[in-house]
Design a protein around this motif. Structure first.
Motif, short mmCIF file in Angstrom:
data_model
loop_
_atom_site.label_atom_id
_atom_site.label_comp_id
_atom_site.label_asym_id
_atom_site.label_seq_id
_atom_site.Cartn_x
_atom_site.Cartn_y
_atom_site.Cartn_z
N ALA A 247 0.58 -1.09 0.30
CA ALA A 247 -0.03 -0.02 -0.21
C ALA A 247 0.54 1.81 0.20
O ALA A 247 2.10 1.58 0.42
N ARG A 249 0.79 5.57 -1.38
CA ARG A 249 0.20 7.04 -2.29
C ARG A 249 1.14 8.01 -2.32
O ARG A 249 2.00 7.89 -2.66
N GLU A 258 3.63 2.68 3.09
CA GLU A 258 2.48 2.28 3.91
C GLU A 258 3.38 1.44 4.71
O GLU A 258 3.66 0.50 4.59
#
Length: 450
Positions: A247, A249, A258
């Motif tokens: 994960a 972003r 993450e």
């Protein structure tokens, strides 16, 4: 030991020669031509042959072994002499296995990502001062050579290439390593000159999985359907550890990963590179690096040489050079740049340079690979096609293969250079993908143009 290298000037061969020289072996070698940086590096350590060519008189009974490079032919005069004398002749991967029989062998394989994953693993191990032997396919920041061999290190990390071992040995290199710990990153058809069908190519990875020692470990990309299929069907008694894209972003052009301790910025970008990071984390954990220590080290990893290598940047323009040439690599690399710079005009240039990429039957594999690009450009040399004894390729065949009506195709280096020089690079991301150099393009000039 006294070792002679036939075709010492190759990228892999000269690095192995240097590694054995540092280990205290007596090294000699021959080649019909040696280019930079191999030439200077061999010369620095007094290993550069006095003259180019093949000299059977260099081969004598005092040699403990001969290492044969892929560049040498089966009728090479030095090889013929070595066989007449009954000397031990090794291919490059055979000799690496011989040097690592008593070590824990960690082999990173796959059609794409293996150099980057190997580089990540070595970066983390060096960061934590954990010494290992290694062989990797790119020059790494902070490492003197691409090969390092010792008597004392417990682990050896090997990039597992699926190409042939030597002119005398048609086995893929990674079949010879017998890994204790292995990783497979993905499978996408390549090397059509050796593996004419995808089934033949896929079979090499099946054999690789079966070559892992009993009770060994396979770390694999579970997002790759072909690998999942091969892992499910193997009867080899090994432990299997899947990995996937972690994960993350994006924020202001920065990738935030993450982790259990919260979000962490990393220097690399692109989903394929984050997937590589996930695989490298598993490998490092199996080598004694815990998760927290891995994240601490990987945050400073900037990438392997020629893999999304930033070669120029201004306030509103960025230029990357990448080794990508196979369809899967081209699509992943182009997608990564598009995701990283969504607001910029995206100009991507791909040189078709390898045997596979210049084969008109294989061209269809490139369909859709440049769909993320605003201005797609393909360069190929008709002379390279002729030299490889392939059927001629027309520009129309290139258009049809890539499925882009707006594709720009060049066959002359001078015309391609003029095109690049005349571009308006305001608010632009330029990506240059090739395992060659576009017929002699000076990448330093590009810095001046932007």
């Amino acid at each position: 030991m006294r070792i002679h290298f036939i075709a010492i000037g190759g990228s892999a061969m000269h690095n192995l020669a240097l590694a054995l020289h540092h280990k205290g072996y007596t090294i000699s070698g021959s080649d019909d031509m040696i280019y930079e940086p191999s030439r200077s590096r061999l010369e620095k350590h007094h290993l550069l042959p006095e003259a180019y060519g093949w000299f059977p008189e260099k081969i004598g009974p005092e040699l403990d072994a001969v290492i044969l490079g892929m560049h040498a032919r089966k009728d090479n005069p030095e090889l013929v002499k070595a066989r007449e004398l009954g000397l031990k002749i090794y291919s490059y991967p055979e000799f690496l296995f011989e040097q690592s029989k008593e070590k824990t062998r960690v082999v990173i394989g796959g059609s794409h990502g293996k150099t980057t994953i190997t580089s990540m693993v070595l970066h983390v191990l060096q960061y934590h001062q954990k010494p290992v032997d290694y062989m990797v396919g790119a020059q790494l920041e902070g490492f003197d050579t691409m090969v390092h061999l010792t008597e004392e290190n417990d682990f050896i990390v090997l990039e597992g290439d699926e190409y042939l071992s030597s002119p005398m040995d048609p086995r893929p290199k990674f079949h010879l390593y017998q890994p204790n710990i292995a990783l497979l990153s993905g499978i996408a058809w390549d090397h059509i000159n050796v593996f004419p069908t995808f089934e033949t190519y896929k079979e090499q990875f099946r054999i690789f999985i079966d070559s892992i020692v009993k009770g060994g470990i396979l770390v694999y990309n579970e997002e790759d359907e072909i690998i999942r299929e091969l892992v499910a069907e193997t009867t080899n008694t090994i432990r299997k550890h899947p990995y996937h894209t972690p994960a993350y972003r994006m924020e202001n052009g920065k990738t935030l990963l993450e982790t259990p301790e919260g979000e962490m910025p990393v220097e690399i970008f692109g989903e394929h590179n984050l997937q590589n990071l996930s695989g490298a984390k598993w490998i490092c954990q199996h080598m004694g690096i815990d998760e927290d220590d891995f994240y601490e080290a990987i945050s400073s990893f900037k990438g392997a040489s020629k893999r999304l290598e930033k070669i120029a940047e201004t306030e509103n323009t960025v230029v990357f050079k990448d080794f990508a040439h196979s369809p899967s690599k081209v699509q992943a690399t182009a997608g990564a740049v598009r995701q990283q710079y969504p607001e910029k005009e995206f100009l991507a240039c791909l040189e078709l340079h390898t045997f596979s990429s210049l084969n008109k039957e294989f061209l269809k594999e490139y369909k859709g690979t440049l769909d993320a690009v605003d201005v797609p450009v393909v360069f190929f040399s008709p002379e390279a096609v002729e030299n490889k004894k392939l059927d001629p390729i027309s520009k129309e065949q290139i258009f049809n293969a890539f499925g882009r009506d707006d594709l720009i195709v060049f066959t002359q280096p001078s015309e391609f250079k003029i095109f690049l020089k005349e571009q308006d690079y305001n608010n632009t991301a330029l990506l240059l993908m090739s395992s060659g150099n576009y017929g002699g393009l000076d990448f330093e000039e590009i810095k001046e143009w932007i």
